[in-house]
Write an enzyme that holds these catalytic residues in place. Sequence first.
Site, PDB file in Angstrom:
ATOM      1  N   ARG A   1      25.327  24.084  42.896  1.00 25.55           N
ATOM      2  CA  ARG A   1      24.260  23.773  41.942  1.00 25.55           C
ATOM      3  C   ARG A   1      23.127  24.764  42.191  1.00 25.55           C
ATOM      4  O   ARG A   1      22.535  24.793  43.276  1.00 25.55           O
ATOM      5  CB  ARG A   1      23.760  22.335  42.124  1.00 25.55           C
ATOM      6  CG  ARG A   1      22.630  21.937  41.161  1.00 25.55           C
ATOM      7  CD  ARG A   1      22.169  20.520  41.491  1.00 25.55           C
ATOM      8  NE  ARG A   1      21.029  20.103  40.709  1.00 25.55           N
ATOM      9  CZ  ARG A   1      21.081  19.448  39.550  1.00 25.55           C
ATOM     10  NH1 ARG A   1      22.268  19.156  39.039  1.00 25.55           N
ATOM     11  NH2 ARG A   1      19.992  19.093  38.908  1.00 25.55           N
TER      12      ARG A   1
ATOM     13  N   HIS B   1      26.351  23.025  32.318  1.00 26.25           N
ATOM     14  CA  HIS B   1      26.286  21.796  33.133  1.00 26.25           C
ATOM     15  C   HIS B   1      27.517  20.946  32.799  1.00 26.25           C
ATOM     16  O   HIS B   1      27.407  19.865  32.213  1.00 26.25           O
ATOM     17  CB  HIS B   1      25.005  21.033  32.807  1.00 26.25           C
ATOM     18  CG  HIS B   1      24.602  20.040  33.855  1.00 26.25           C
ATOM     19  ND1 HIS B   1      25.404  19.710  34.929  1.00 26.25           N
ATOM     20  CD2 HIS B   1      23.473  19.279  33.988  1.00 26.25           C
ATOM     21  CE1 HIS B   1      24.793  18.803  35.665  1.00 26.25           C
ATOM     22  NE2 HIS B   1      23.631  18.528  35.122  1.00 26.25           N
TER      23      HIS B   1
ATOM     24  N   GLN C   1      27.907  17.094  33.583  1.00 23.83           N
ATOM     25  CA  GLN C   1      27.105  16.240  32.712  1.00 23.83           C
ATOM     26  C   GLN C   1      27.820  16.017  31.375  1.00 23.83           C
ATOM     27  O   GLN C   1      27.840  14.915  30.844  1.00 23.83           O
ATOM     28  CB  GLN C   1      25.734  16.865  32.460  1.00 23.83           C
ATOM     29  CG  GLN C   1      24.825  16.023  31.563  1.00 23.83           C
ATOM     30  CD  GLN C   1      24.456  14.696  32.188  1.00 23.83           C
ATOM     31  OE1 GLN C   1      23.992  14.656  33.324  1.00 23.83           O
ATOM     32  NE2 GLN C   1      24.656  13.601  31.463  1.00 23.83           N
TER      33      GLN C   1
ATOM     34  N   ASP D   1      16.545  16.129  26.230  1.00 19.73           N
ATOM     35  CA  ASP D   1      16.401  16.504  27.631  1.00 19.73           C
ATOM     36  C   ASP D   1      14.929  16.866  27.843  1.00 19.73           C
ATOM     37  O   ASP D   1      14.146  16.943  26.888  1.00 19.73           O
ATOM     38  CB  ASP D   1      17.319  17.696  27.945  1.00 19.73           C
ATOM     39  CG  ASP D   1      17.446  17.974  29.441  1.00 19.73           C
ATOM     40  OD1 ASP D   1      16.905  17.184  30.244  1.00 19.73           O
ATOM     41  OD2 ASP D   1      18.075  18.980  29.795  1.00 19.73           O
TER      42      ASP D   1
ATOM     43  N   CYS E   1      20.132  13.106  29.939  1.00 20.18           N
ATOM     44  CA  CYS E   1      20.801  13.410  31.205  1.00 20.18           C
ATOM     45  C   CYS E   1      19.976  13.000  32.419  1.00 20.18           C
ATOM     46  O   CYS E   1      20.511  12.922  33.525  1.00 20.18           O
ATOM     47  CB  CYS E   1      21.133  14.893  31.274  1.00 20.18           C
ATOM     48  SG  CYS E   1      19.705  15.973  31.049  1.00 20.18           S
TER      49      CYS E   1
ATOM     50  N   ARG F   1      28.554  10.004  35.735  1.00 19.47           N
ATOM     51  CA  ARG F   1      28.643  11.270  36.457  1.00 19.47           C
ATOM     52  C   ARG F   1      29.611  11.134  37.633  1.00 19.47           C
ATOM     53  O   ARG F   1      30.411  12.027  37.901  1.00 19.47           O
ATOM     54  CB  ARG F   1      27.252  11.686  36.983  1.00 19.47           C
ATOM     55  CG  ARG F   1      26.234  12.076  35.934  1.00 19.47           C
ATOM     56  CD  ARG F   1      26.579  13.379  35.241  1.00 19.47           C
ATOM     57  NE  ARG F   1      26.750  14.485  36.171  1.00 19.47           N
ATOM     58  CZ  ARG F   1      25.753  15.143  36.785  1.00 19.47           C
ATOM     59  NH1 ARG F   1      24.493  14.781  36.560  1.00 19.47           N
ATOM     60  NH2 ARG F   1      26.002  16.145  37.586  1.00 19.47           N
TER      61      ARG F   1
END
Length: 327
Positions: A105, A132, A135, A227, A267, A312
Amino acid sequence: MPTLNSLTADNLLTEKEILTILDLAFKLKAQKKAGKRPQLLAGKNIALLFEKTSTRTRAAFTVAANDLGAFPEFLGKADIQFGTKESLEDTAKVLGRMFDGIEYRGAKQSVVDGLAQHSGVPVWNGLTDEWHPTQMFADLLTLKEHFGYLKGLTVCFVGDGRNNVANSLTIGCLKVGVNVVIIAPKQLQPAANIVDIAQQCSQISGATYFVSDNIEDVKGADAIYTDVWVSMGEENQYEERIKLLKNYQVNEALMTATGKKSVFLHCLPAFHDLETEVGKEVYHSYGLAELEVTDAVFRSKDSLVFDQAENRMHTIKAIMVASYHQL
């Protein structure tokens, strides 16, 4: 399908791979709810390489690995010499000799690609500035759980339409037949390469792809997704982003404007109240108590944000299992 091996970017996935991983995630989630923990990764050591902070990604990979019988090891930016005294290639080869899989990440897509190229073990993208994918899988699982199907749904992303979440959501949805609408000011619309990939996916699946700066184009959306307005590494851009996005806030009026019973997706983290240090700073500087979403929408019965957060973990389990077992 064969083993997934690495998952570094959404555009590398096929429709079959996405749907197979979602089916496996459903199965693994049901087993966990029933108190079962199949040790499908027993004895494997997993490196969790984090250059950016995280709540959901770190927690999800850690719990997923433990549930599957693997041993996760967190390696933060200050814990190893990666990028300062040791090259990407050398680090990848060292970690690949010691670990059975690597999660990364951070900022640069080239780093996760390099880890996959040189480590010799599965590598999973936990977030880069461009993609991502973990996600995206959680989002699709959440939508399928709620609606019972994916193909033919319409997801509308409102806000910063060129960030990593919007990119992954777009490509993942289009590949499985979910229509995508991106509503963003012209300055924050998807990059040309993402538009090209999206149009190719649209032609293959038959799902529609539309980019607009008109907030009224939420009409007909089954899900509204947003987001944060300022992503990690852009903290000096609040004033500019607020000016650009203040009319793109997801509020009750916007949810009503879809003309149907739509769900809300995010998210996380979300700036919907003043219970964070950043939220308070923004309020004192700009007078806004809510940013990309209002508290009323965030806490509404149509909000699926905590289902997404939980999913997730279940989808990351499926991704890791698919890297070692033929499905």
